[in-house]
Design an enzyme around this catalytic site. Structure first.
Site, PDB file in Angstrom:
ATOM      1  N   GLU A 301       0.835  -1.201   0.000  1.00  0.00           N
ATOM      2  CA  GLU A 301       0.000   0.000   0.000  1.00  0.00           C
ATOM      3  C   GLU A 301       0.869   1.252   0.000  1.00  0.00           C
ATOM      4  OE1 GLU A 301      -2.874  -0.043   3.169  1.00  0.00           O
ATOM      5  OE2 GLU A 301      -4.261  -1.313   2.036  1.00  0.00           O
ATOM      6  N   GLU A 393      -6.475  -6.940  -1.526  1.00  0.00           N
ATOM      7  CA  GLU A 393      -6.952  -6.783  -0.147  1.00  0.00           C
ATOM      8  C   GLU A 393      -8.278  -6.049  -0.148  1.00  0.00           C
ATOM      9  OE1 GLU A 393      -3.957  -5.503   2.713  1.00  0.00           O
ATOM     10  OE2 GLU A 393      -5.472  -4.249   3.711  1.00  0.00           O
TER      11      GLU A 393
END
Length: 475
Positions: A301, A393
């Site tokens: 991320e 995710e």
């Protein structure tokens, strides 16, 4: 609604070359296993002892505290093919005592880990899978550290039956156009689960839980979430790399794809961990390059970093992996915590106008249904027509992985992903107290993971959607 499991039995390969997949549990068997006591093996620099209870047979072998101390078992099997080699051992120290495993003179497991068992009277098993020839085979274990090997109790040899698992059906994946395609060039959608951070929840990734994930949930892919900071990789690179090696082997044995997640989060700029990433992925790709189930997720991320910075990182990292594994698929996180830039006040246009200069890779997107509403969904919808995407995710809760579930918005996302054949892994496969962890608290201390009684509401919901996965076209 669930459906009949799509997997069916197929014949096992009978290739004679010795290869190994290291796991921590026995493989599925089609015949009675045969146990070979270590005290009956050929011993070099070791001694038979019986002073620690819990052994089978008449004793165990205590390796001398030197490198190259070894045991050689003479094993007879009726036919050539893959067999599980289950080593029963005790290690009363807190230090790993790895062994090299060779079959008929060919190394099949390099530095196979035998971690501490807590006491010399506590025995555990480590399993490798290797192809044996019909008739007599010589299986040698050799210590590779000055402390020698663990106390060796026995070797159990068992046949392995292959199955038409997701990997057996789809083989080596590749990116074709905007889709992830199987060995037949057909777009597929993988569905599965992400571990929680393995520095905190490794107890949730074990034989019983992974058997449930593959056999009860019918998952196609296991995302192995290895944090870099937050008590992760940077604290002990060797330990965490070995954990990932082991989880890859566990996924492989069950016919699932292994998605190796370089879970950089803080700092958000992946370039801060560039040297570490090169070291880690060089070893992972080199060790597993001959497998056809590895996917490399090189930046979890990215946040508070420009798209140009992420692009630069990716264009340095992808060649590192390609040098070892030329056909492995690579995933790259997008800016704004893998939101296609939305959480950083940007959009997917940054990527569309300045794409990564590489092939056979995909961009990743994350969403949490209770937090990420129309703006995020619309960005995903626009990007799906221009960029190859995979959702590595997501959760049905808020972006914290906690709070109430928004199953309605989550279903809207999943319906779109199914229509576009965009794969996904859900966060997360643990018993953390947060609502996004699929198991009820305390579940991971036991060995019951199948069914719905051990699941939180999000676990029940996501299990049902994994069980109704893609049928994987082959023609």
């Amino acid at each position: 609604m669930t459906r009949t499991r799509r997997w069916s039995a197929v014949a096992a390969s009978t290739a004679l070359a010795a290869t190994a997949l290291v796991t921590t549990s026995a493989s599925t068997s089609s015949a009675a296993p045969v146990r070979y006591e270590s005290e009956n093996a050929t011993i070099s620099q070791g001694v038979v002892e019986s002073n620690h209870a819990g052994f089978t047979g008449t004793g165990f072998v205590n390796f001398d505290n030197v490198t190259t101390s070894s045991l050689e078992y003479t094993v007879t099997v009726p036919s050539a093919g893959p067999y599980s080699l289950k080593f029963r051992y005790a290690n009363g120290t807190t230090t790993n005592r790895p062994l090299d495993v060779a079959v008929n003179g060919t190394l099949v497991a390099n530095d196979l880990g035998f971690p501490g068992t807590g006491a010399w009277t506590t025995y555990q098993t480590i399993t490798a899978t290797a192809n044996l020839v019909a008739g007599t085979n010589k299986i040698r274990t050799t210590s590779v550290v000055a402390e020698g090997g663990p106390n060796a109790d026995s070797l159990t040899v068992d046949t392995v039956t292959a199955a038409a698992t997701p990997v057996a059906i789809n083989g080596q994946l590749r990116v074709c156009g905007l889709k992830l395609c199987n060995q037949y060039g057909k777009p597929i959608q993988l569905r599965g689960m992400s571990t929680h951070g393995i520095q905190w929840f490794s107890q949730c990734v074990k034989t019983a839980s992974l058997d449930a994930l593959a056999g009860d949930w019918n998952a196609d892919v296991l995302r192995i979430s290895m944090y870099i900071q937050e008590g992760g990789y940077e604290t002990d690179p060797r330990r965490f790399t070995d954990l990932v090696h082991g989880y890859i082997e566990e996924a492989t044995r069950r016919g699932m794809y292994a998605l190796v997640d370089w879970h950089q989060l803080t700092p958000g700029d992946p370039n801060a961990n560039l040297a570490r990433a090169k070291t880690f992925f060089t070893e992972i790709a080199d060790r597993h390059k001959d497998k056809n189930n590895i996917i490399y997720d090189i930046a979890n991320e990215p946040n508070n970093v420009s798209w140009a910075g992420i692009k630069s990182y990716a264009e340095q990292m992808i060649p590192v992996i390609r040098a070892k594994d030329p056909d492995g698929v690579v995933f790259v996180g997008t800016h704004g915590w893998a939101s296609l830039g939305i959480s950083d006040g940007r959009t997917e246009a940054d990527i569309v106008n300045n794409p990564i200069n590489a092939t056979n890779f995909m961009y990743t997107f994350h969403f949490y249904a209770a937090s990420h509403k129309t703006e995020y969904f619309n960005a995903l919808s626009r990007a799906a027509d221009k960029l190859p995407l995979f959702v590595t995710e997501f959760g049905t809760q808020t972006a914290s992985g906690d709070g109430g579930n928004d199953f309605t918005n989550a279903q809207k996302y999943l319906d779109f992903l199914a229509a576009k054949k965009i794969g996904w892994t859900n966060w997360n496969f643990s018993d953390d107290f947060r609502s996004g962890a699929v198991f009820k608290e305390g579940t991971c201390a036991g060995n019951t993971f199948a069914g719905t009684s051990v699941l939180k509401p999000a676990g029940v919901w996501i299990r049902d959607r994994i069980r109704t996965a893609d049928d994987f076209p082959t023609s």
